[in-house]
Design a protein around this motif. Structure first.
Motif, mmCIF file in Angstrom:
data_model
loop_
_atom_site.group_PDB
_atom_site.id
_atom_site.type_symbol
_atom_site.label_atom_id
_atom_site.label_comp_id
_atom_site.label_asym_id
_atom_site.label_seq_id
_atom_site.Cartn_x
_atom_site.Cartn_y
_atom_site.Cartn_z
ATOM 1 N N LEU A 108 -7.565 0.783 1.249
ATOM 2 C CA LEU A 108 -7.187 -0.315 0.360
ATOM 3 C C LEU A 108 -5.671 -0.535 0.388
ATOM 4 C CD1 LEU A 108 -7.989 -2.426 -1.704
ATOM 5 C CD2 LEU A 108 -7.857 -0.665 -3.485
ATOM 6 N N ILE A 109 -4.902 0.558 0.434
ATOM 7 C CA ILE A 109 -3.445 0.434 0.516
ATOM 8 C C ILE A 109 -3.049 -0.262 1.815
ATOM 9 C CG2 ILE A 109 -1.298 1.743 0.775
ATOM 10 C CD1 ILE A 109 -2.497 3.813 -1.152
ATOM 11 N N SER A 140 -9.509 8.062 3.126
ATOM 12 C CA SER A 140 -10.146 7.738 1.860
ATOM 13 C C SER A 140 -10.189 6.227 1.665
ATOM 14 C CB SER A 140 -9.362 8.376 0.714
ATOM 15 O OG SER A 140 -8.062 7.821 0.636
ATOM 16 N N VAL A 141 -11.045 5.827 0.741
ATOM 17 C CA VAL A 141 -11.148 4.402 0.413
ATOM 18 C C VAL A 141 -9.820 3.889 -0.131
ATOM 19 C CG1 VAL A 141 -12.324 2.729 -1.045
ATOM 20 C CG2 VAL A 141 -13.624 4.583 0.000
ATOM 21 N N GLU A 142 -9.129 4.726 -0.913
ATOM 22 C CA GLU A 142 -7.848 4.313 -1.486
ATOM 23 C C GLU A 142 -6.813 4.043 -0.394
ATOM 24 O OE1 GLU A 142 -9.590 6.857 -2.458
ATOM 25 O OE2 GLU A 142 -10.140 6.432 -4.558
ATOM 26 N N THR A 143 -6.810 4.903 0.652
ATOM 27 C CA THR A 143 -5.859 4.707 1.746
ATOM 28 C C THR A 143 -6.144 3.408 2.492
ATOM 29 O OG1 THR A 143 -5.654 7.104 2.016
ATOM 30 C CG2 THR A 143 -4.926 5.722 3.852
#
Length: 547
Positions: free
Chosen positions: A10-11, A5-8
């Motif tokens: 970004l993390i 995911s985009v969130e992963t």
């Protein structure tokens, strides 16, 4: 790593930035090179449970290598590289070619089932040193400028040589075999085409900068330049890496003639780009360990040991041997062409490398991300549909070479340089800078004399005020020059009067900052006005030497 995911993502990016910043702090306080520490952290993370980032060679070669090479080229000296062109070409072209061929022959003779083309492919991948670690350490311990120029010049040009050799070797490995005639022709065409594209892009950028030289436009053009040069060269099947380097060297050479505001901002932007990209790719190197090791089950231990031994042995031993051999050539070959007073050319002898310099350069051959990106770019199959010969073994050999040189040589380079006693003459360098400053003040005073001949009353008052400031500056520079000329040591001499003046000027700037900030906090000065005044004070402080 599969689809994430985009969130992963970004993390991952935020965590990488945090690690890079932390490692830089550790490096500054311990003297250890960040380029050697980051891969170790990447390996530690790779062996823990959880997702890993895989190195995508297409992304690295297209989005990471061009800006890194371009930023380094902008910071290089075209004139210094020209003065040391013989040894730079020797290391960045001839040594890279020799390394690829020796490793290729070694694989063909001693590694069971290995082909000459596959051996030359891995040799080309691990042949070019990545100078980031060596330059970082060298600048910190004060290597002489000539040594830094050689390391930097080699690092700029050797990638183009290696990637061109690699493309020739891969074409032979997936096709009908290796042809020396075709290989030489393809190499010459790719190199010449890369140079021409780089020159064309450089002069196009200079033209665009004349049309729009405001800081924002200049930065936008500068950030787009390496990608434009790389894509244009690759589109016509010549060396994109060489095009980027040549464009950067030419643009960097002419940058001092541009706008000062644009130059300040562009320099700051590229320092940030290099800091983040270099940190990220060194972390990424360590994270490739599971992927590299996973394909070794099909090989006998003896085969792996022989292949790794050839790769590491040639990389570590051929470089000092090459330097010793080239320095033992007849002195008549250690010359360069210069222009004489009549417009012709003549040969001028160049200083060879001293024994200590040979030892230091021999240990400055750290490999980096371009080696891994190059070897990961090997195709999975040949034209016949068969698996690419020994691909997994080649990946492992490259990873070991990168790790051994980056960590082993990276961590020991600073102690070696200190033991050799190789240090720049800081006093001479400071004296030269102050003499140039004094000469610039003399030129300014002469220009004021010209302006005064036809000036009105207001202009004459302004000229006299400026002349007073310049003469005070000239006296300060001359005092510093006299102190540096009288210095007995190569270290920078300390003048109590000079240091006191610096402390007073910094204290005055700090007081000004506090006062304008108090005005803002009291509602008497808007934030926009505060930023203008802070920028003025920041530039004034930037003129002071660091201590």
């Amino acid at each position: 790593m599969g689809a994430v995911s985009v969130e992963t993502i970004l993390i991952f990016v935020l965590a990488a930035v945090a690690v890079v910043v932390l490692v830089r702090w550790v490096a500054e306080h311990t003297g250890l090179p960040a380029a050697a520490l980051l891969p170790l952290i990447g390996i530690a993370y790779a062996v823990l449970p959880g997702p890993n980032l895989d190195l995508d060679p297409e992304i690295i070669l297209t989005f990471v290598i061009p800006p890194l090479l371009y930023g380094a080229a902008l910071d290089s000296s075209l004139m210094a590289i020209r003065r040391n062109l013989r040894i730079v070409v020797s290391l960045s072209v001839l040594l890279v070619l020799a390394t690829a061929l020796v490793i290729g022959v070694g694989f063909h003779w001693f590694v069971a089932g290995a082909t000459l083309a596959a051996g030359i492919a891995v040799g080309a991948a691990i042949a070019p040193p990545d100078p980031v670690a060596a330059l970082g350490v060298g600048r910190k311990v004060g290597l002489p400028p000539r040594m830094l120029t050689i390391i930097q010049g080699e690092g700029l040009l050797n990638d183009a040589t290696a990637l061109t050799i690699l493309s020739v070797a891969v074409a032979a490995a997936v096709g009908d075999g290796f042809s020396w005639g075709a290989a030489v022709g393809q190499f010459a065409m790719a190199a010449a085409g890369g140079v021409l594209v780089g020159v064309a892009v450089a002069y196009l950028v200079r033209f665009l900068r004349k049309l729009r030289d405001d800081p924002l436009s200049a930065n936008a053009i500068s950030l787009a330049t390496p990608f434009g040069a790389y894509l244009l060269a690759e589109e016509i099947h010549v060396s994109g890496v060489l095009a980027v380097v040549v464009a950067g060297l030419i643009i960097g050479h002419y940058a001092p003639r541009g706008s000062g505001a644009s130059r300040l901002q562009t320099t700051a932007v590229w320092r940030l780009v290099e800091f983040l990209l270099e940190g990220f790719v060194f972390l990424l190197i360590g994270q490739q360990l599971p992927r590299v090791v996973s394909g070794l089950q099909q090989y006998a231990v003896s085969t792996i040991v022989i292949a790794v031994g050839i790769s590491v042995g040639v990389v570590l031993l051929l470089r000092p041997l090459w330097l010793l051999l080239t320095q033992s050539l007849p002195r008549s070959l250690h010359t360069r062409l210069i222009q004489d007073d009549n417009g012709g050319t003549e040969r001028e002898p160049t200083r060879g490398l001293a024994g200590r310099e040979v030892v230091a350069l021999s240990w400055a051959g750290t490999r980096g991300v371009i080696s891994l990106a190059a070897i990961f770019a090997l195709p999975l199959t040949t034209d016949s549909g068969a698996p690419f010969p020994d691909r997994d073994l080649l990946l492992f050999c490259t990873f070991v070479v990168v790790l051994v040189t980056l960590v082993g040589q990276g961590l020991t380079f600073a102690p070696l340089v200190r033991m050799l006693g190789l240090r720049a003459n800081v006093s001479d360098q400071a004296r030269l800078r102050n003499e140039a400053r004094a000469a610039s003040v003399v030129a300014a005073l002469e220009r004021l004399d010209e302006l005064a001949e036809g000036g009105d009353e207001d202009e004459l008052r302004a000229i006299e005020a400026t002349r007073t400031q310049l003469r005070a500056r000239q006296a300060r520079y001359q005092g510093r020059i006299d102190l540096l000329r009288d210095a007995d040591s190569a270290e920078l001499p300390v003048s109590e009067r000079y240091e006191a003046a610096l402390r007073v000027r910094r204290a005055a700037i700090d007081a000004q900052r506090e006062e304008v900030l108090r005005w803002r906090d009291a509602g008497q000065l808007p934030d926009e006005g505060l930023r203008v005044l802070q920028r003025e004070l920041d530039h004034e402080e930037g003129l002071l030497p660091t201590r």
